[in-house]
Design a protein around this motif. Structure first.
Motif, mmCIF file in Angstrom:
data_model
loop_
_atom_site.group_PDB
_atom_site.id
_atom_site.type_symbol
_atom_site.label_atom_id
_atom_site.label_comp_id
_atom_site.label_asym_id
_atom_site.label_seq_id
_atom_site.Cartn_x
_atom_site.Cartn_y
_atom_site.Cartn_z
ATOM 1 N N PRO A 14 34.973 54.978 -21.062
ATOM 2 C CA PRO A 14 34.620 56.151 -20.259
ATOM 3 C C PRO A 14 35.680 57.059 -20.345
ATOM 4 N N PRO A 15 35.481 58.420 -19.915
ATOM 5 C CA PRO A 15 34.089 58.874 -19.297
ATOM 6 C C PRO A 15 33.074 58.940 -20.708
ATOM 7 N N ASN A 72 29.341 60.213 -22.436
ATOM 8 C CA ASN A 72 28.571 61.387 -22.840
ATOM 9 C C ASN A 72 27.182 60.535 -23.054
ATOM 10 N N SER A 92 27.277 58.937 -15.782
ATOM 11 C CA SER A 92 28.384 59.735 -15.215
ATOM 12 C C SER A 92 29.798 59.147 -15.218
ATOM 13 N N ASP A 93 30.751 60.033 -15.781
ATOM 14 C CA ASP A 93 32.316 59.371 -15.976
ATOM 15 C C ASP A 93 31.988 58.111 -16.428
ATOM 16 N N ASN A 94 32.405 57.107 -15.357
ATOM 17 C CA ASN A 94 32.405 55.649 -15.837
ATOM 18 C C ASN A 94 31.410 54.730 -15.244
ATOM 19 N N GLU A 154 29.487 49.886 -13.263
ATOM 20 C CA GLU A 154 30.725 50.563 -13.362
ATOM 21 C C GLU A 154 31.737 49.882 -14.331
ATOM 22 N N GLU A 191 38.791 51.696 -16.875
ATOM 23 C CA GLU A 191 39.509 52.525 -18.078
ATOM 24 C C GLU A 191 39.374 52.015 -19.374
#
Length: 155
Positions: free
Chosen positions: A8-9, A11, A81-83, A110, A113
């Protein structure tokens, strides 16, 4: 620290890649391989089961695939979205008495990192089907790239 790409993040491209990698792993039916994609302290809700950590994930998946014979799964990206990634999926399986089912579900994921899934929330419903209603006919293992997606199949 172990990393599982893409990180993440997300696309649109990397989220879709993450979904396909998860589908491929689950279709391998190798519980330890699947569990390695989750953080050591990952938390799940799968139907009415609450599962914590890789050891419980491995045990859960081993029992699942002992029960759910002829397992074949298709996952499809719903949103990201994001993570976080939202997925819809369907899989077909046969019980030990010979009855076929198609399971329909949604998952919310979820990631940390390092690209390891730290939470998975799955809602799933099973529909008994006849052998003639089956749509997933590839040999067990990875779904061939040319096989229709859930949207292509109207699921």
């Amino acid at each position: 620290m172990q990393q599982r790409h893409p990180l993440p993040p997300f696309n649109a491209e990397t989220a879709a890649q993450k979904v396909r990698l998860a589908e491929d792993a689950w279709n391998s039916r190798q519980a330890e391989k699947v569990a390695a994609a989750y953080s050591p302290d990952s938390q799940w809700r799968n139907r009415a089961s609450f599962i914590n950590g890789r050891e419980q994930i491995t045990a859960f998946l081993s029992a699942k695939w002992d029960k759910e014979q002829q397992y074949r799964l298709i996952k499809e990206l719903w949103a990201y979205s994001d993570n976080r990634i939202a997925v819809r999926f369907a899989y077909e399986w046969q019980d030990q008495a010979g009855q076929w089912y198609r399971a329909y579900g949604n998952e919310n994921w979820e990631f940390d990192e390092n690209g390891l899934m730290r939470s998975r929330y799955a809602s799933i419903n099973d529909l008994p089907i006849s052998p003639e209603q089956r749509l997933f006919h590839w040999p067990q293992g990875r779904r061939p790239d040319e096989h229709p997606s859930l949207s292509d199949l109207g699921l």
